[in-house]
Design a protein around this motif. Structure first.
Motif, PDB file in Angstrom:
ATOM      1  N   VAL A 289      -1.711   6.787   3.071  1.00  0.00           N
ATOM      2  CA  VAL A 289      -2.989   6.887   2.352  1.00  0.00           C
ATOM      3  C   VAL A 289      -3.994   5.975   3.059  1.00  0.00           C
ATOM      4  N   ALA A 290      -4.249   6.287   4.309  1.00  0.00           N
ATOM      5  CA  ALA A 290      -5.115   5.434   5.119  1.00  0.00           C
ATOM      6  C   ALA A 290      -6.575   5.497   4.696  1.00  0.00           C
ATOM      7  N   HIS A 291      -7.001   6.640   4.159  1.00  0.00           N
ATOM      8  CA  HIS A 291      -8.417   6.816   3.827  1.00  0.00           C
ATOM      9  C   HIS A 291      -8.579   7.402   2.421  1.00  0.00           C
ATOM     10  N   PRO A 292      -8.277   6.611   1.388  1.00  0.00           N
ATOM     11  CA  PRO A 292      -8.447   7.116   0.020  1.00  0.00           C
ATOM     12  C   PRO A 292      -9.919   7.257  -0.331  1.00  0.00           C
ATOM     13  N   ALA A 293     -10.198   8.112  -1.306  1.00  0.00           N
ATOM     14  CA  ALA A 293     -11.571   8.233  -1.797  1.00  0.00           C
ATOM     15  C   ALA A 293     -11.973   6.987  -2.572  1.00  0.00           C
ATOM     16  N   ILE A 294     -11.002   6.393  -3.263  1.00  0.00           N
ATOM     17  CA  ILE A 294     -11.239   5.196  -4.070  1.00  0.00           C
ATOM     18  C   ILE A 294     -10.071   4.254  -3.833  1.00  0.00           C
ATOM     19  N   VAL A 295     -10.351   2.971  -3.698  1.00  0.00           N
ATOM     20  CA  VAL A 295      -9.289   1.974  -3.572  1.00  0.00           C
ATOM     21  C   VAL A 295      -9.443   0.971  -4.712  1.00  0.00           C
ATOM     22  N   LEU A 296      -8.325   0.602  -5.338  1.00  0.00           N
ATOM     23  CA  LEU A 296      -8.330  -0.352  -6.448  1.00  0.00           C
ATOM     24  C   LEU A 296      -7.361  -1.480  -6.131  1.00  0.00           C
ATOM     25  N   VAL A 297      -7.846  -2.724  -6.230  1.00  0.00           N
ATOM     26  CA  VAL A 297      -7.040  -3.899  -5.898  1.00  0.00           C
ATOM     27  C   VAL A 297      -6.806  -4.727  -7.159  1.00  0.00           C
ATOM     28  N   PRO A 298      -5.568  -4.839  -7.617  1.00  0.00           N
ATOM     29  CA  PRO A 298      -5.266  -5.685  -8.778  1.00  0.00           C
ATOM     30  C   PRO A 298      -5.153  -7.146  -8.378  1.00  0.00           C
ATOM     31  N   GLY A 299      -5.076  -8.015  -9.383  1.00  0.00           N
ATOM     32  CA  GLY A 299      -5.042  -9.438  -9.111  1.00  0.00           C
ATOM     33  C   GLY A 299      -3.734 -10.093  -9.474  1.00  0.00           C
ATOM     34  N   ALA A 320      -9.348   0.586   4.341  1.00  0.00           N
ATOM     35  CA  ALA A 320      -9.518   1.598   3.294  1.00  0.00           C
ATOM     36  C   ALA A 320     -10.917   1.522   2.700  1.00  0.00           C
ATOM     37  N   ALA A 321     -11.422   0.308   2.502  1.00  0.00           N
ATOM     38  CA  ALA A 321     -12.759   0.128   1.920  1.00  0.00           C
ATOM     39  C   ALA A 321     -13.844   0.672   2.839  1.00  0.00           C
ATOM     40  N   SER A 323     -14.025   3.344   4.513  1.00  0.00           N
ATOM     41  CA  SER A 323     -14.292   4.778   4.392  1.00  0.00           C
ATOM     42  C   SER A 323     -14.268   5.283   2.954  1.00  0.00           C
ATOM     43  N   ALA A 324     -13.935   4.414   1.997  1.00  0.00           N
ATOM     44  CA  ALA A 324     -13.831   4.836   0.602  1.00  0.00           C
ATOM     45  C   ALA A 324     -15.207   5.025  -0.031  1.00  0.00           C
ATOM     46  N   ASP A 325     -15.278   5.967  -0.969  1.00  0.00           N
ATOM     47  CA  ASP A 325     -16.516   6.163  -1.727  1.00  0.00           C
ATOM     48  C   ASP A 325     -16.744   5.006  -2.688  1.00  0.00           C
ATOM     49  N   LEU A 326     -15.659   4.534  -3.303  1.00  0.00           N
ATOM     50  CA  LEU A 326     -15.750   3.432  -4.258  1.00  0.00           C
ATOM     51  C   LEU A 326     -14.652   2.419  -3.966  1.00  0.00           C
ATOM     52  N   VAL A 327     -14.983   1.142  -4.119  1.00  0.00           N
ATOM     53  CA  VAL A 327     -14.024   0.056  -3.961  1.00  0.00           C
ATOM     54  C   VAL A 327     -14.007  -0.711  -5.273  1.00  0.00           C
ATOM     55  N   THR A 328     -12.838  -0.835  -5.884  1.00  0.00           N
ATOM     56  CA  THR A 328     -12.758  -1.421  -7.215  1.00  0.00           C
ATOM     57  C   THR A 328     -11.682  -2.502  -7.259  1.00  0.00           C
ATOM     58  N   SER A 329     -11.777  -3.358  -8.274  1.00  0.00           N
ATOM     59  CA  SER A 329     -10.784  -4.418  -8.429  1.00  0.00           C
ATOM     60  C   SER A 329     -10.622  -4.753  -9.895  1.00  0.00           C
ATOM     61  N   VAL A 330      -9.498  -5.390 -10.206  1.00  0.00           N
ATOM     62  CA  VAL A 330      -9.213  -5.890 -11.547  1.00  0.00           C
ATOM     63  C   VAL A 330      -8.859  -7.366 -11.434  1.00  0.00           C
ATOM     64  N   LEU A 337     -11.072  -8.787  -2.259  1.00  0.00           N
ATOM     65  CA  LEU A 337     -12.248  -8.119  -1.694  1.00  0.00           C
ATOM     66  C   LEU A 337     -13.144  -9.147  -1.007  1.00  0.00           C
ATOM     67  N   GLY A 338     -13.351 -10.283  -1.666  1.00  0.00           N
ATOM     68  CA  GLY A 338     -14.169 -11.325  -1.068  1.00  0.00           C
ATOM     69  C   GLY A 338     -13.533 -11.920   0.172  1.00  0.00           C
TER      70      GLY A 338
END
Length: 467
Positions: A289-299, A320-321, A323-330, A337-338
């Motif tokens: 999954v090298a190029h997901p549409a959305i990437v989510l990173v948990p903590g 991944a970020a 090329s992703a449309d959205l980059v998200t985190s929890v 991400l930082g």
């Protein structure tokens, strides 16, 4: 094991709903001094990876035979799979044998169906996911409208985060109200569903049939051209509720909007340890999954600090970020991400304890349940991932679909003592937050050095390859 230790067993079975299991486990893992000595353990017929109702496998820590006499036995729900579990003789035999000596016999989600099938609820009231009230009645029990119900040894909770709430009450019993309050703060269980509470709806009968018979919902064939992958990143020691909350929401979204497919990813397809004492197994690798549409990173806590410098995690999140449309985190996932340079000059949020590190990485901290800045969406601590994921579901489809998802997972949060009063946080948590802030510059420094080195290497590569 020590003779005075209380063992809380969570028996699992194929198709279990991770949120019904991980919510209570996360609460009951709250550290603290005083109260009863206890430990939680996830048990299965075999101690090998087990399928769930999401694209993630769970690894039980022990077998039924290894934990024969627990102080508590609490059965998590499992959607339509729980209907099949009511005929799982190994599971029923374990529950029947463990229940007589247990001080707590409980269930979350529709796990009450298993208790009923084991003959433990005949004529008794029990809380259960609203879509499974009729099957519960057929098994001789009485569905209760309450989100959770405590009646002596019997303790049951409905779906969504009701198991989380029931666990807070149990934690208060075991360790005291102050520790339970600390558990609520640590998980930032201050729920704020983006559309408010979602109650009964005229379409509930149809939705209940869909939930009990998954084959009746629309599906998309894997690998179709319209399929958009949502990659949820694993790494050793992560706070697994950060992952499970959004995963449960997005898996249900896939039932109603088949073009979106959540996948869990790690460097290898092998068990990954988590903070809840249960390992999880991803269904894809980073390479797949090298190029997901959305990437989510948990903590997480210290494991997330380590992941900020882990080349496997850094390389995947950064690429991944890109090329992703959205980059998200929890929660503290935003620190990762930082750490790879994605938050410089951006609005962001994280767990209440960690804003100092976030700001040391160049972000502007906002104390909100979730924050959007361009293609970035970040949520606050742990349970905030559920609220953020519902917001994301509405963004990807529409509010009506997202509300249907909320109703389907029975997310109707009602914290037993209300939400968190951030103006009256006790002294110890505030001191912990201050200590983390003091360490923030040192924590961020290594990530900044790595980011500068990576950018310099990338620039040199471009110069070499430029025609």
């Amino acid at each position: 094991m020590p003779g005075n230790e209380k063992v809380l067993a969570f028996p699992v079975y194929p198709g279990v709903t991770p949120l019904d299991l991980i919510g209570p486990l996360t609460v009951l893992k709250t550290p603290g001094i005083g109260g009863a000595r206890y430990r939680t353990v996830v048990v299965g017929e075999r101690a090998e990876p087990l399928a769930t109702d999401t694209p993630l496998q769970l690894q039980p820590a022990a077998t039924f035979a290894e934990v024969p006499d627990p102080w508590a036995v609490i059965v998590p729900g499992g959607g339509a799979s729980t209907l099949a579990a009511t005929e799982n003789e190994a599971l029923l035999s374990y529950v029947r044998s463990a229940a007589p000596g247990a001080q707590v016999v409980g269930a979350t989600g529709n796990g009450a169906l298993v208790l009923a099938a084991a003959g433990l609820l005949r004529g008794k009231r029990a809380a259960i996911h609203w879509a499974y009230q009729e099957p519960l009645e057929e098994l001789g029990a009485v569905p209760a409208p309450e989100r959770w119900l405590v009646g002596g040894r019997l303790q049951t909770a409905a779906g969504g985060t009701a198991g989380f709430e029931l666990a807070l009450l149990l934690l208060a019993r075991l360790r005291g109200r102050a520790i339970a309050g600390f558990g609520q703060l640590s998980a930032e269980y201050d729920p704020q569903p983006p559309f408010g509470r979602v109650g009964p709806d005229p379409a509930d009968d149809e939705l209940a049939r869909t939930l009990r018979h998954p084959g009746s919902a629309p599906t998309a064939e894997p690998g179709t051209g319209d399929e958009r992958l949502i990659a949820l990143v694993l790494y050793p020691g992560l706070t697994v509720l950060d992952l499970i909350g959004p995963l449960q929401v997005l898996t249900m979204l896939q039932r109603f909007a088949p073009g979106y497919r959540p996948v869990t990813v790690w460097a290898r397809r092998e068990p990954v340890p988590t903070d809840a004492g249960v390992s999880v197994v991803p269904d894809r690798t980073f390479e797949e999954v090298a190029h997901p549409a959305i990437v989510l990173v948990p903590g997480g806590a210290l494991p997330t600090i380590r992941a900020m410098s882990d080349p496997l995690v850094r390389d995947y999140v950064r690429s991944a970020a890109a090329s992703a449309d959205l980059v998200t985190s929890v929660c503290t996932g935003s620190l990762i991400l930082g750490a790879v340079g994605l938050l410089e000059g951006r609005q962001a949020t994280t767990n209440w304890f960690y804003p100092g590190i976030l700001e040391s990485l160049g972000a502007t901290y906002q104390q909100r349940r979730w924050v959007e800045d361009g293609n970035l969406i970040m949520s606050a601590g742990v349970s905030a991932g559920i609220d953020m994921a519902l917001h994301l579901a509405a963004r990807l489809t529409d509010e009506a679909t997202a509300r249907r998802v909320q109703r389907a997972i029975d997310y109707d949060p009602q914290p037993p003592w209300g939400g968190i009063d951030y103006a009256r946080i006790p002294r110890l948590p505030r001191a912990m937050r201050g200590a983390i802030s003091l360490a923030a510059p040192a924590v961020a420094a290594r990530s900044k050095r790595l980011t500068r080195a990576e950018r310099s290497k990338a620039a040199d590569t471009q110069l070499v390859t430029r025609p």
